[in-house]
Design an enzyme around this catalytic site. Sequence first.
Site, PDB file in Angstrom:
ATOM      1  N   ARG A  34      30.018   1.211 -10.840  1.00  0.00           N
ATOM      2  CA  ARG A  34      31.115   0.442 -10.233  1.00  0.00           C
ATOM      3  C   ARG A  34      31.222  -0.979 -10.792  1.00  0.00           C
ATOM      4  O   ARG A  34      32.198  -1.667 -10.506  1.00  0.00           O
ATOM      5  CB  ARG A  34      30.957   0.412  -8.710  1.00  0.00           C
ATOM      6  CG  ARG A  34      31.259   1.778  -8.073  1.00  0.00           C
ATOM      7  CD  ARG A  34      31.228   1.717  -6.569  1.00  0.00           C
ATOM      8  NE  ARG A  34      31.792   2.895  -5.959  1.00  0.00           N
ATOM      9  CZ  ARG A  34      31.091   3.895  -5.415  1.00  0.00           C
ATOM     10  NH1 ARG A  34      29.759   3.861  -5.436  1.00  0.00           N
ATOM     11  NH2 ARG A  34      31.692   4.927  -4.861  1.00  0.00           N
TER      12      ARG A  34
ATOM     13  N   GLN B 246      19.788   5.363   0.211  1.00  0.00           N
ATOM     14  CA  GLN B 246      20.016   6.755  -0.212  1.00  0.00           C
ATOM     15  C   GLN B 246      18.685   7.452  -0.500  1.00  0.00           C
ATOM     16  O   GLN B 246      18.460   8.603  -0.092  1.00  0.00           O
ATOM     17  CB  GLN B 246      20.902   6.764  -1.465  1.00  0.00           C
ATOM     18  CG  GLN B 246      20.971   8.108  -2.165  1.00  0.00           C
ATOM     19  CD  GLN B 246      21.982   8.126  -3.286  1.00  0.00           C
ATOM     20  OE1 GLN B 246      23.174   8.194  -3.026  1.00  0.00           O
ATOM     21  NE2 GLN B 246      21.536   8.075  -4.534  1.00  0.00           N
TER      22      GLN B 246
ATOM     23  N   HIS C 226      20.789   5.520 -15.328  1.00  0.00           N
ATOM     24  CA  HIS C 226      20.723   6.987 -15.307  1.00  0.00           C
ATOM     25  C   HIS C 226      19.821   7.509 -16.432  1.00  0.00           C
ATOM     26  O   HIS C 226      19.028   8.435 -16.225  1.00  0.00           O
ATOM     27  CB  HIS C 226      22.117   7.584 -15.525  1.00  0.00           C
ATOM     28  CG  HIS C 226      23.111   7.263 -14.462  1.00  0.00           C
ATOM     29  ND1 HIS C 226      24.169   6.417 -14.677  1.00  0.00           N
ATOM     30  CD2 HIS C 226      23.211   7.690 -13.175  1.00  0.00           C
ATOM     31  CE1 HIS C 226      24.895   6.335 -13.578  1.00  0.00           C
ATOM     32  NE2 HIS C 226      24.337   7.083 -12.650  1.00  0.00           N
TER      33      HIS C 226
ATOM     34  N   MET D 132      22.414  -2.428 -12.661  1.00  0.00           N
ATOM     35  CA  MET D 132      23.403  -1.566 -13.331  1.00  0.00           C
ATOM     36  C   MET D 132      24.022  -0.612 -12.331  1.00  0.00           C
ATOM     37  O   MET D 132      23.338  -0.058 -11.467  1.00  0.00           O
ATOM     38  CB  MET D 132      22.749  -0.796 -14.467  1.00  0.00           C
ATOM     39  CG  MET D 132      22.416  -1.691 -15.624  1.00  0.00           C
ATOM     40  SD  MET D 132      22.038  -0.752 -17.107  1.00  0.00           S
ATOM     41  CE  MET D 132      21.595  -2.092 -18.193  1.00  0.00           C
TER      42      MET D 132
END
Length: 285
Positions: free
Chosen positions: A189, A155, A37, A186
């Site tokens: 979850r 996605q 992220h 990474m």
Amino acid sequence: MDRIERLADLRARVAGWRAAGERVALVPTMGNLHQGHLTLVREARGRAERAVASLFVNPLQFGAGEDLDAYPRTLEQDRRQLEETGCDLLFAPAASVVYPRGQSGQTRVEVPGLSEILCGATRPGHFVGVATVVCKLFNMVQPDVALFGEKDFQQLLVIRRMVEDLNLPVEIVGVSTVREPDGLAMSSRNGYLSADERARAPALYRSLMQAAQSLRQGVAVAEVVRAAMAALRESGLTPDYVAVRRTDDLGPVTEDDVNVVILGAAFLGRARLIDNLSVTRIAAA
Ligand code: PAF
């Protein structure tokens, strides 16, 4: 860095930036941030004067019996990491802001075809939930550019297709998967894994690497998939699927397709791991 929860406050902040001629980049997240992220945030800062991260654990993309309740919520830690990475604003709305009529009353966005295959076959409705919330976040934040990790390759394609089909004025940027030193992609979850499962988990990446090498050497797709599934089982993972698809639309590959992606998903303890590798094959003679 401020944290904003209300739509009116978000709009006012973004309007101020726009009035000053600044471009806005959005990194949508569900929180429990990791280096994947934060890499998106760094990339966002390089592409616009202002970087916004959204944090919303979107109930609409979780199926019945999935991990919505268990999904790690680490707001203060996430806020600190975003601030240290130079993010300008954290938008963390409550479910009542995103879905004021509740989930059942919410207008939905569906990208047909792409949403029903691979992960969408195992998780029916998942990509409708993703497309709906991402479309809403785009309309709320109104970014010039939005960044998504390539780990969630399907996605990324669903979002690109949605943006194209709905003529949304947002540039979509895919960013390379960030991996642990042993190759595991990474993921928030990964925290579900026990020590023993964590030691086995890189088998997914290893089997995709082996598959990629075989594809480059001209091994037939069916044989590549069979070998990768067997390797996963031998490592104690339960394969959901391994598939070789066209990179641009996840359609079935023919001998002539040069740009392909090998995607895999496997269950390990409480986690369902996903990963993918793009491969350039030698063109058929
Ligand atoms: O990839 C995720 O974390 C989520 O699917 C997203 C894009 C933030 C939508 O909820």
